[in-house]
Design an enzyme around this catalytic site. Structure first.
Site, short mmCIF file in Angstrom:
data_model
loop_
_atom_site.label_atom_id
_atom_site.label_comp_id
_atom_site.label_asym_id
_atom_site.label_seq_id
_atom_site.Cartn_x
_atom_site.Cartn_y
_atom_site.Cartn_z
N PRO A 2 0.77 -1.24 0.00
CA PRO A 2 0.00 0.00 0.00
C PRO A 2 0.80 1.29 0.00
O PRO A 2 1.11 1.84 1.04
CB PRO A 2 -0.85 -0.10 1.27
CG PRO A 2 -0.78 -1.51 1.67
CD PRO A 2 0.54 -1.99 1.23
N GLU A 3 1.10 1.77 -1.18
CA GLU A 3 1.54 3.15 -1.34
C GLU A 3 0.40 3.85 -2.07
O GLU A 3 -0.64 3.24 -2.30
CB GLU A 3 2.86 3.20 -2.15
CG GLU A 3 4.02 2.57 -1.39
CD GLU A 3 5.35 2.67 -2.11
OE1 GLU A 3 5.59 3.69 -2.78
OE2 GLU A 3 6.16 1.74 -2.00
N LYS A 59 -1.22 8.01 1.73
CA LYS A 59 -1.54 6.59 1.89
C LYS A 59 -2.76 6.38 2.79
O LYS A 59 -3.07 5.25 3.15
CB LYS A 59 -0.32 5.86 2.48
CG LYS A 59 0.94 6.01 1.63
CD LYS A 59 2.17 5.52 2.36
CE LYS A 59 3.44 5.93 1.60
NZ LYS A 59 4.67 5.63 2.35
N ARG A 112 0.17 -7.96 8.66
CA ARG A 112 1.19 -7.71 9.68
C ARG A 112 0.79 -6.74 10.78
O ARG A 112 1.63 -6.30 11.57
CB ARG A 112 2.49 -7.28 9.01
CG ARG A 112 3.13 -8.46 8.30
CD ARG A 112 4.44 -8.09 7.65
NE ARG A 112 5.06 -9.24 7.04
CZ ARG A 112 4.70 -9.78 5.89
NH1 ARG A 112 3.70 -9.28 5.23
NH2 ARG A 112 5.32 -10.84 5.43
N ARG A 256 16.22 2.04 4.69
CA ARG A 256 15.42 1.13 3.88
C ARG A 256 16.20 0.71 2.65
O ARG A 256 17.06 1.44 2.16
CB ARG A 256 14.12 1.79 3.46
CG ARG A 256 13.36 2.38 4.63
CD ARG A 256 11.92 2.53 4.28
NE ARG A 256 11.31 1.22 4.11
CZ ARG A 256 10.64 0.61 5.06
NH1 ARG A 256 10.50 1.16 6.23
NH2 ARG A 256 10.09 -0.56 4.83
#
Length: 270
Positions: A2-3, A59, A112, A256
DNA sequence: AGCGATGTTCGCCG
DNA sequence: TCGGCGAACATCGC
């Protein structure tokens, strides 16, 4: 996934499937995803009401209730929406299920548990409270707006693109894609870009986001529908660069893992 | 079995 | 104050 493009797909999906249907009850299956509200309050607030329209900022997906107030949804690293009629089709990792009076259900799926669902009285206040910058899609293509936004900005290009308070909606994957399409190294200093570069950036962000949304990236097989010129399906160390065939490299930026082509995205300006 | 993963938040450091 | 970095969060897939 999900971006911004994924969330935009989910927004369109919610619009098509779940708008203007009366909520019979809300079943919270895991309270970890609740953001400042109890399962009981969420159920009581929605029961008998309808979602009437949606908004997306970065988002975040927001759905307006028919009597003021908004449902707020964020997906974290994993998540999607699923609308279904057969209760037995309840998907795995369904954390909140909205049951409608028509017998159908909308599942907030979040494997998650890093996503969050809440309620807010005012959408603008909510967005302001999250310290979100302008929505990347709303700004995309607007060269003048990009020039203004980027004026005085410092730091690395990848970090800037992923900074939600600077520009909302672009994450790790799409920052890689935008930089690849631009031929810019992830660590390129923002202030080394010329005004013409910024103009190109505005256009590139537009193209990348529009293309991804059109390809329904938020859904199964989305990545494979992207054009061959896209890096996204090849975000892997050693994968062939879509443009030059060279090897894609992994590079840590801001904690990242990002992926880029050292040949097409050289460290020093060409 | 360990590592890494699409996001956000927080603390530390320069 | 800003920017960079790493950890934590929770869980799963490779």
């Amino acid at each position: 996934m999900p971006e911004l493009p994924d969330v935009e797909n989910y927004r369109q999906y919610l619009d098509a499937k779940a708008l203007k249907k009366t909520v019979e009850q809300v079943e919270v299956k895991n309270t970890k995803v609740l953001d400042g509200i109890s399962a009981k309050d969420l159920d009581e607030r929605l029961r008998g009401h309808q979602l009437v329209r949606t908004r997306r900022h970065g988002k975040y997906l927001l759905a307006a209730l028919d009597d003021n107030g908004w449902l707020t949804l964020h997906f974290g690293m994993t998540g999607t929406l699923a609308y279904f009629d057969d209760a037995a089709a309840d998907p795995r990792y369904d954390r909140i299920r909205f049951d409608f009076e028509n017998g159908c259900h909308l599942a907030y799926v979040n494997q998650r548990l890093l996503g969050r669902v809440g309620l807010t009285e005012d959408a603008d206040d909510f967005i302001a409270g999250k310290d979100l910058g302008p929505d990347a899609l709303a700004l995309a293509g607007d060269e003048a707006a990009f020039r203004t936004r980027f004026a005085g900005k410092r730091g690395q290009m990848k970090s800037a693109l992923m900074d939600q308070s600077f520009l909302a909606g672009i994450g790790n994957e799409y920052s890689d894609e935008i930089l690849f399409q631009m031929g810019l190294h992830p660590k390129m200093p923002v202030d080394s870009l010329t005004p013409t570069d910024i103009d190109r950036l505005a256009v590139t962000v537009r193209k990348v986001l529009d293309t991804a949304i059109d390809c329904d990236v938020g859904w199964e097989g989305g990545a494979e529908r992207l054009p061959d010129s896209f890096l996204l399906p090849r975000r892997k160390e050693g994968a062939p660069c879509p443009r030059c065939g060279g090897q894609i490299k992994r590079l840590k930026t801001g904690g990242r893992s990002g992926y880029h082509c050292p040949k097409c995205q050289p460290e020093s300006p060409k």
